[in-house]
Structure formats: C-alpha cells, structure tokens
Design a protein around this motif. Structure first.
Motif, PDB file in Angstrom:
ATOM      1  N   GLY A 297       4.608  10.069 -13.233  1.00  0.00           N
ATOM      2  CA  GLY A 297       5.147   9.018 -12.369  1.00  0.00           C
ATOM      3  C   GLY A 297       4.447   8.827 -11.038  1.00  0.00           C
ATOM      4  N   PRO A 298       4.236   9.903 -10.237  1.00  0.00           N
ATOM      5  CA  PRO A 298       3.540   9.713  -8.966  1.00  0.00           C
ATOM      6  C   PRO A 298       2.134   9.147  -9.143  1.00  0.00           C
ATOM      7  CG  PRO A 298       4.659  11.830  -9.003  1.00  0.00           C
ATOM      8  CD  PRO A 298       4.739  11.286 -10.389  1.00  0.00           C
ATOM      9  N   SER A 301       2.291   5.426  -9.677  1.00  0.00           N
ATOM     10  CA  SER A 301       2.495   4.741  -8.387  1.00  0.00           C
ATOM     11  C   SER A 301       1.163   4.502  -7.681  1.00  0.00           C
ATOM     12  CB  SER A 301       3.416   5.587  -7.496  1.00  0.00           C
ATOM     13  OG  SER A 301       4.690   5.731  -8.067  1.00  0.00           O
ATOM     14  N   LEU A 302       0.304   5.521  -7.656  1.00  0.00           N
ATOM     15  CA  LEU A 302      -0.981   5.388  -6.984  1.00  0.00           C
ATOM     16  C   LEU A 302      -1.934   4.465  -7.744  1.00  0.00           C
ATOM     17  CD1 LEU A 302      -1.498   9.106  -5.934  1.00  0.00           C
ATOM     18  CD2 LEU A 302      -1.203   7.179  -4.382  1.00  0.00           C
ATOM     19  N   MET A 303      -1.799   4.401  -9.053  1.00  0.00           N
ATOM     20  CA  MET A 303      -2.709   3.617  -9.883  1.00  0.00           C
ATOM     21  C   MET A 303      -2.348   2.136  -9.949  1.00  0.00           C
ATOM     22  SD  MET A 303      -3.104   6.147 -13.166  1.00  0.00           S
ATOM     23  CE  MET A 303      -3.821   7.783 -13.041  1.00  0.00           C
ATOM     24  N   THR A 304      -1.231   1.755  -9.352  1.00  0.00           N
ATOM     25  CA  THR A 304      -0.667   0.427  -9.600  1.00  0.00           C
ATOM     26  C   THR A 304      -1.628  -0.716  -9.315  1.00  0.00           C
ATOM     27  OG1 THR A 304       1.590   1.212  -9.236  1.00  0.00           O
ATOM     28  CG2 THR A 304       1.209  -1.128  -8.969  1.00  0.00           C
ATOM     29  N   PRO A 327      12.588  10.548  -7.847  1.00  0.00           N
ATOM     30  CA  PRO A 327      11.375   9.912  -7.294  1.00  0.00           C
ATOM     31  C   PRO A 327      10.582  10.862  -6.397  1.00  0.00           C
ATOM     32  CG  PRO A 327      13.299   9.257  -6.041  1.00  0.00           C
ATOM     33  CD  PRO A 327      13.810  10.119  -7.172  1.00  0.00           C
ATOM     34  N   SER A 328       9.498  10.332  -5.823  1.00  0.00           N
ATOM     35  CA  SER A 328       8.587  11.119  -5.007  1.00  0.00           C
ATOM     36  C   SER A 328       8.145  12.343  -5.814  1.00  0.00           C
ATOM     37  CB  SER A 328       9.239  11.513  -3.679  1.00  0.00           C
ATOM     38  OG  SER A 328       8.302  12.133  -2.834  1.00  0.00           O
ATOM     39  N   THR A 329       8.054  13.509  -5.185  1.00  0.00           N
ATOM     40  CA  THR A 329       7.665  14.707  -5.920  1.00  0.00           C
ATOM     41  C   THR A 329       8.751  15.089  -6.921  1.00  0.00           C
ATOM     42  OG1 THR A 329       6.425  15.452  -3.988  1.00  0.00           O
ATOM     43  CG2 THR A 329       6.879  17.088  -5.687  1.00  0.00           C
ATOM     44  N   GLY A 330      10.000  14.795  -6.573  1.00  0.00           N
ATOM     45  CA  GLY A 330      11.103  14.973  -7.505  1.00  0.00           C
ATOM     46  C   GLY A 330      11.176  16.373  -8.079  1.00  0.00           C
TER      47      GLY A 330
END
Length: 615
Positions: A297-298, A301-304, A327-330
C-alpha cells in the motif's frame, strides 16, 4: 472437565519471541503433519521489528481440508512470558496449555477448565548445552519432540525433514536429531502416564493431501511472472512484498539464462525508492518489455503519479500489490484487503485500473502471468491484488499448470510490414470499437509509425491538443476500453446454495478459505446462501446479475471501510441498502467463525425487520 478429544481436526498456536529461531521448528511441526497426509494451514504472525517482540505461529489441522482460520485455539504452546495472560485466555474450554515449567508459576496463572502440560524445557537445555545460542535454538526442537509424542506425530517424518533441511550440514543434522529425541524421551517418561496429563489431540496418517503443493503466494506470483514472460523487474523492498522480487531473482537464475551463451536475458533492478522502481517499469513497458514491480500500500501511494502516466499514455505495466494493514505505516506485518479503492483509482483525475483478485498461490501464479497478457492487450496498468496472508504463508493448493503451447498476448502491436503496406497508424485512435488503439514499439520502422508519448492531452494522432473534443474523445475511449476489459478478466465463480434462496454472498481473495467453511456451517443451521467469488475488477456483467437476483447480498472483506462494497455501489449503481457489509480488519486473517456469526446475526435482523415495520 471435558477435555477436547480430536483426531486430525484441531488448532495449535505457538507463542514465542521473535528472533528465537522458533519459526523453523514451528514450520517443521506443520510440515510433519502434512507429510503424514493430513492438510494443514499455518499462519505466521510476527512483529515488524527484527527481534525481541512477541510472535505467534498458528497451525490449522483439518483432514476435511479447511484451509482458512477457524477461530479458537485447542492447544497453546506458551513459550513467551510477555504474552502469557493473553495466550492462556485464547485456549478453548477443555483445551490444552503446553508451557515451560522450569520456573514454577502460581495456581492463579492457570485456568481450571484447561489441561496444563508442563515441561522444564529451559532446565533441560541448560543441562545439555553450554552455548547460549544452542540453548535457545534447541529449546524449540525439544518442544517439537515432546509434541510429536503427545500427538502421535511420526519421528521418522521429522527426521526426514531434518535431512532435507540440513543436507550437506551433517553436524546440524545430528545435533537437531539429539534435541528432538531428548524432548521425545521426556514426554514418554513424564507427560503421558500421570492421571489428567497427556493430550487428546492426535494425528493419524491419512490420504487427504493428494497432489496438492505447499507454497507461499509470493513465490507463486514470482514464478507466474517468469512463465508469463516478464523480462524486467524493478522494485524497492517493502514488507510483505519483498520476497516476490527475491523469488523472481532465484527463478531467473535457474530458468532465464541462455543455454548456449549463459547470458542472462532479464534485468532486475533494486531501485532507490518506489517512485524510481515504477518509473523503470513504465519505461520498460513503453519499450516493449514485459515489466512488473512488487509493492504494498505505501508503495502504491508513492507510485501513483507514474501509474496515472501509464494509464493515460497507455503503457503496459504489471503491479503486484501484497496488501498489509494501513493507513500510513499501519501494521506492516499484518494482513488486510485495504488497497482496493486506492489501486482501482490510482492517479489524479478520472482513472480506473484492472485488478485481479487471487484466492491462493495457484491463482497467484496464474494471475501474475495473466496480468502480463492483460497489460499488453489493454495497454494499461494491471494490479494483482494479493495480501500478506496469501503472500507470506505457505498454503496447500492445486499444482501449477502451464500449457507449453500458450503464446503471449502482445495485443495490438503494428509491425514494420503493416506500416510498409500503408496501414493507417494513429496511436490513440479507436479503429476496432473496443477502445484499444494500435501501438508501435521503438525501432519498428526507420521512418513510419513513430509518435510522441506524452502525459498531456492529445488528438488521436498523438499530436498535442487541449481542445475539449479531443480530450473527451480520449477519456471516453479509455472508459470504453475499461468496459471491454470486463470481458477479458477472470470471471467470477458462482456456487449455488443447496436450497432456493433470496440471499447471496460476495467475497474475494484471501477470504475464500474461511468463506468456504462458513458456507457449510451456515447451511447446517438453515441459512442458505448463493455465493459468488469475485476474481477481478472491472466487474463482469454476471456480478450485476447476481446482485439483482437476490434481495440481500452480504459482502465479506477485510478492511474497515467496506471498500469492495463501495466499488460495487459506485461501478454498478447498486442500491447500497441491498449490500450488507461483513468486515474484519484487526490484521489477522478472517475466521470461519466470525463470518458465520456475523451473517447469522444479520440474517436474523433481516427476518424481524418487516415485523418491526408493521408494529
């Protein structure tokens, strides 16, 4: 006290400290039972630090073949004082608590409704070994030996596993064997005979495994990428997806070197971050290579931004998303199905991406290869949405199958001969009515078929344009392509109830094994459900038809916000009131008991609702 008595049908959970070497011994316990022909489903629950924090290893033993978490623990092997109270509390009434009795504990530390089996493991190890590291490691093997006696697990099977694990390291083989038999000797002499001692959980040889294989989903996905023709992998390490790339490296070393020259015919790059890795994959895809990245997931987010570029510029990209808690590091080492919405719509503006939803390692293998075909065919990013439960745990599944006659689907790639013959080439023009344009690869022809790839708007000939009609033409064509994708993706699997019903259930991915068991349990109490397992997004027409044919449909998923339900409502314009969310999101895999209890409660609520309305 009524003790639990069960043969080939129970749950054992090991409570240890991370970094103590317990995982290897626990895995040997699961594999030994598997080698005796009894299906097992282990799950490693570990912290995100290197060592020192609590870790658990849960083994479901089920001759019937149930592979999901059942819920409840029949025996707790409690070897971690930090989590003692929590671990003891989890044991089912009539169950068993195995613990290290070197240090005496007060009676208040135990429960009266469970059988306590104590073994002075630390004392035995201290008396046998001088090296502190050996004392720690062999403690777990001694416990394995004791359990093998208590549960009738064949020692010969364990020793054979030792031989496979320590081939070429005979010194380790001998020392592990000695620790195993030390534990077995103590159990035979002290844990079987006394009244009230012993264990009612037994393993008997069976023939219930068949030809199924035992493998992690991440390794399966990596092998699927090899067979699917991937030649480029760019990645950045992130739990729980790192072992996808690591396995791909290993498979490529074995399978992807030219037999004559020995040259590698693949490229694997560990990038400086997730943004660089997806950029490399997009560049490789534009150049005609089959390329993929593995992340969580993180990373998505960066690849979007790059994912949005690939979507709008129409470049094949495959992304294996091994989902974890957010979310986040979760919760980096816990499982969820919580990247659905972020992946389905990754990118700013109007974007929609293809998602494949494997249920087990077999489908991880199959869908990874399929994703590479679909990415080329549709000229778009395709996500394989697995998760930590599938990816990092060994699971029984059907053997992988590959048709050597299968040819890669490269989609609409115009050749030099077609260009020479005068065939019209307009990079972003829909000429076939399916929304998918024709493309050329760099170097196809010295003068024909070239175009400028851009992330800005353009006309059908790829010329820069900011006019409204050109923009609308492009995004509407992309929408048509997305609709066409629904006919190409893996179709849903439908299972009809034994009795006619107006109730249905939709589920997907790693919820499948627990759902299979829950359906049978619900039927036993008179709750019959037609079931549909989703395997992809966009949703094929059959999904809307399934929902329309039922008064109420339960949607089972592992996230807080009912993301799959939201996708169904958003994409199919379904009345939200008809979709009942069944949610689980504490980071552990969903259990059959939890599904059964939640759906039972909701069905009863539905049944009394009309009476309330009349009142």
């Amino acid at each position: 006290m009524n003790r639990i008595e069960a043969v080939n049908d129970f749950v054992v959970k090991f409570a240890n400290v991370n970094g103590s070497g317990s995982a290897s011994a626990n895995e040997l316990f699961a594999k030994a039972i598997l080698r005796m022909g009894v299906p097992v489903s282990p799950r490693n629950i570990f912290p995100s630090n290197i060592q020192g924090l609590p870790t658990w290893y849960e083994v479901r033993v089920s001759e019937k073949g149930w592979l999901g978490r059942r819920g409840g623990i029949d025996m707790m092997v409690a070897m971690n004082p930090q989590t003692w109270d929590q671990d003891v509390k989890e044991v089912e009434p009539g169950g068993y608590l195995f613990h290290d009795s070197t240090r005496p504990l007060p009676a208040s530390a135990f429960r009266k409704d469970i059988t306590v089996i104590g073994m002075p493991v630390t004392a035995i190890c201290n008396a046998t070994y001088e090296d502190p590291r050996q004392r720690t490691l062999f403690k777990n093997i001694m416990v394995l030996g004791a359990l093998s006696v208590l549960m009738d697990v064949d020692a010969d099977v364990i020793e054979k596993l030792f031989g496979e694990q320590y081939k070429g390291k005979e010194r380790l083989l001998e020392s592990n064997g000695r620790a195993l038999h030390s534990g077995r000797s103590f159990a035979r002499e002290h844990l079987r005979a006394p009244a009230g001692a012993g264990c009612g959980l037994k393993v008997q040889r069976a023939d219930a495994v068949g030809e199924r294989i035992f493998v992690e989903g991440n390794a399966a996905a990596a092998l699927g990428c090899v067979y699917g023709g991937a030649t480029v992998c760019a990645w950045y390490p992130i739990t729980p997806s790192s072992s996808v790339a690591e396995a791909f490296i290993g498979y490529c070393k074995k399978l992807r070197h030219d037999s004559a020259s020995g040259e590698a015919n693949y490229a694997i790059v560990q990038a400086e971050d997730e943004i660089a890795s997806i950029g490399m994959v997009v560049g490789a895809g534009w150049n005609g290579a089959r390329a993929f990245t593995a992340t969580s997931g993180p990373g998505v987010s960066l690849m979007t931004e790059f994912i949005g570029l690939a979507y709008f510029a129409e470049i094949p990209v495959t992304i294996i998303d091994v989902q974890r808690g957010g979310p986040s590091t979760g919760m980096p080492t816990r499982t969820q199905q919580a990247d659905l919405v972020s992946s389905a719509y990754a990118g700013h503006g109007d974007t929609k991406h293809v998602l494949l939803l494997p249920q087990d390692p077999n489908e991880c293998f199959e869908f990874a290869a399929t994703a590479l075909d679909l990415a080329d065919r549709l000229q778009t990013p395709v996500f394989v949405m697995t998760d930590l439960d599938i990816g990092m745990n060994q699971r029984l599944c059907e053997p992988f199958r590959w048709d050597d006659e299968r040819r890669y689907d490269r989609g609409k790639v115009m050749t030099a001969a077609e260009l020479e013959a005068g065939r019209e080439f307009a990079r972003y023009k829909d000429v076939d009515g399916d929304g998918i344009p024709w493309r050329t690869l760099p170097g196809t022809h010295p003068t024909l078929g070239s175009y400028f790839t851009r992330g800005t708007t353009r006309d059908p000939q790829a010329r820069y344009s900011e006019t409204g009609p050109d923009y609308v033409y492009n995004v509407q064509r992309l929408l048509k392509k997305f609709a066409f994708a629904a006919t190409l993706v893996p179709q849903p699997v439908v299972r009809a109830a034994q009795k006619r019903t107006r109730l249905g259930v939709i589920y997907f991915g790693s919820t499948a094994p627990a759902m299979d068991e829950a359906l049978e349990a619900l039927a036993r109490v008179g709750i019959h459900l037609d079931a549909m397992r989703l395997r992809a997004f966009p949703f094929p027409r059959a999904v809307a038809e399934f929902i329309a044919s039922h008064d109420e449909v339960f949607v089972v998923e592992q996230n807080r916000d009912a993301q799959m339900r939201s996708l169904l409502v958003n994409e199919l314009e379904v009345d939200p009131a008809r979709l009942q969310a069944v949610l689980h999101y504490d980071g552990t895999p969903i259990t059959a008991r939890a599904i059964t209890q939640t759906i039972t409660r909701k069905v009863h609520a539905i049944a009394v609702a009309p009476a309330r309305e009349r009142a």
